[in-house]
Design a protein around this motif. Structure first.
Motif, PDB file in Angstrom:
ATOM      1  N   LEU A   9      39.228  59.805  -9.082  1.00  0.00           N
ATOM      2  CA  LEU A   9      39.732  58.480  -9.202  1.00  0.00           C
ATOM      3  C   LEU A   9      41.275  58.485  -9.105  1.00  0.00           C
ATOM      4  CD1 LEU A   9      37.924  57.372 -12.498  1.00  0.00           C
ATOM      5  CD2 LEU A   9      37.299  56.777 -10.185  1.00  0.00           C
ATOM      6  N   SER A  10      41.982  57.281  -8.776  1.00  0.00           N
ATOM      7  CA  SER A  10      43.443  57.498  -8.540  1.00  0.00           C
ATOM      8  C   SER A  10      43.681  57.076 -10.215  1.00  0.00           C
ATOM      9  CB  SER A  10      43.957  56.276  -7.690  1.00  0.00           C
ATOM     10  OG  SER A  10      43.651  54.951  -8.199  1.00  0.00           O
ATOM     11  N   ASP A  11      45.234  57.353 -10.474  1.00  0.00           N
ATOM     12  CA  ASP A  11      45.650  56.857 -11.911  1.00  0.00           C
ATOM     13  C   ASP A  11      45.507  55.534 -11.781  1.00  0.00           C
ATOM     14  OD1 ASP A  11      46.467  59.516 -12.173  1.00  0.00           O
ATOM     15  OD2 ASP A  11      48.269  59.355 -11.608  1.00  0.00           O
ATOM     16  N   ASP A  12      45.682  54.616 -10.616  1.00  0.00           N
ATOM     17  CA  ASP A  12      45.642  53.164 -11.188  1.00  0.00           C
ATOM     18  C   ASP A  12      44.302  52.855 -11.485  1.00  0.00           C
ATOM     19  OD1 ASP A  12      48.363  52.674 -10.342  1.00  0.00           O
ATOM     20  OD2 ASP A  12      48.071  52.241  -8.384  1.00  0.00           O
ATOM     21  N   THR A  13      43.314  53.402 -10.547  1.00  0.00           N
ATOM     22  CA  THR A  13      42.017  53.124 -11.123  1.00  0.00           C
ATOM     23  C   THR A  13      41.643  53.338 -12.264  1.00  0.00           C
ATOM     24  OG1 THR A  13      41.338  53.129  -8.657  1.00  0.00           O
ATOM     25  CG2 THR A  13      39.470  53.492 -10.367  1.00  0.00           C
ATOM     26  N   ARG A  14      41.963  54.439 -12.899  1.00  0.00           N
ATOM     27  CA  ARG A  14      41.575  54.925 -14.239  1.00  0.00           C
ATOM     28  C   ARG A  14      42.296  54.282 -15.281  1.00  0.00           C
ATOM     29  NH1 ARG A  14      42.073  59.936 -13.310  1.00  0.00           N
ATOM     30  NH2 ARG A  14      39.886  60.526 -13.529  1.00  0.00           N
ATOM     31  N   THR A  15      43.478  53.692 -15.136  1.00  0.00           N
ATOM     32  CA  THR A  15      44.235  52.745 -15.974  1.00  0.00           C
ATOM     33  C   THR A  15      43.657  51.492 -15.921  1.00  0.00           C
ATOM     34  OG1 THR A  15      46.319  53.890 -15.500  1.00  0.00           O
ATOM     35  CG2 THR A  15      46.198  51.703 -16.401  1.00  0.00           C
ATOM     36  N   PHE A  57      47.429  45.055  -4.033  1.00  0.00           N
ATOM     37  CA  PHE A  57      46.076  45.098  -3.339  1.00  0.00           C
ATOM     38  C   PHE A  57      45.249  46.262  -3.257  1.00  0.00           C
ATOM     39  CE2 PHE A  57      43.801  45.205   0.835  1.00  0.00           C
ATOM     40  CZ  PHE A  57      43.024  44.049   0.738  1.00  0.00           C
ATOM     41  N   THR A  58      45.768  47.378  -2.910  1.00  0.00           N
ATOM     42  CA  THR A  58      45.371  48.665  -2.842  1.00  0.00           C
ATOM     43  C   THR A  58      44.746  48.942  -4.047  1.00  0.00           C
ATOM     44  OG1 THR A  58      46.773  49.241  -1.191  1.00  0.00           O
ATOM     45  CG2 THR A  58      45.777  51.071  -2.115  1.00  0.00           C
TER      46      THR A  58
END
Length: 92
Positions: A9-15, A57-58
């Protein structure tokens, strides 16, 4: 027998997974979760992190790709628990 790759997971997704889980647990956790909430919160959380940008958006798309659709009669608390497991790298 096939091996599955670990969930990355990206940091953004996890956050975003953890923030939405926190929101769902703190506000009406026993109420039924609805799909429009998942979709709306993806956008809200992404824009809180990045503002109204391409990065938002990403982040939104990454979240929606990993956060499963809401199941029928699933509570907000149950969905929050699922999001926390995913954030920890557990696949549903």
């Amino acid at each position: 027998m096939t091996d599955t790759a670990p969930l990355v997971l990206s940091d953004d997704t996890r956050t975003m997974l953890n923030r939405l889980a926190d929101r769902l647990d703190s506000h009406r956790p026993h109420a039924v979760m609805v799909e429009p909430t998942r979709l709306a919160q993806a956008l809200v959380l992404a824009e809180q992190i990045h503002g109204p940008t391409e990065a938002a958006f990403t982040a939104e798309q990454g979240f929606l790709a990993i956060a499963p659709p809401v199941r029928d009669k699933q509570t907000r608390g149950e969905y929050a628990a699922l999001l926390r497991l995913i954030a920890q790298g557990v696949t549903p």
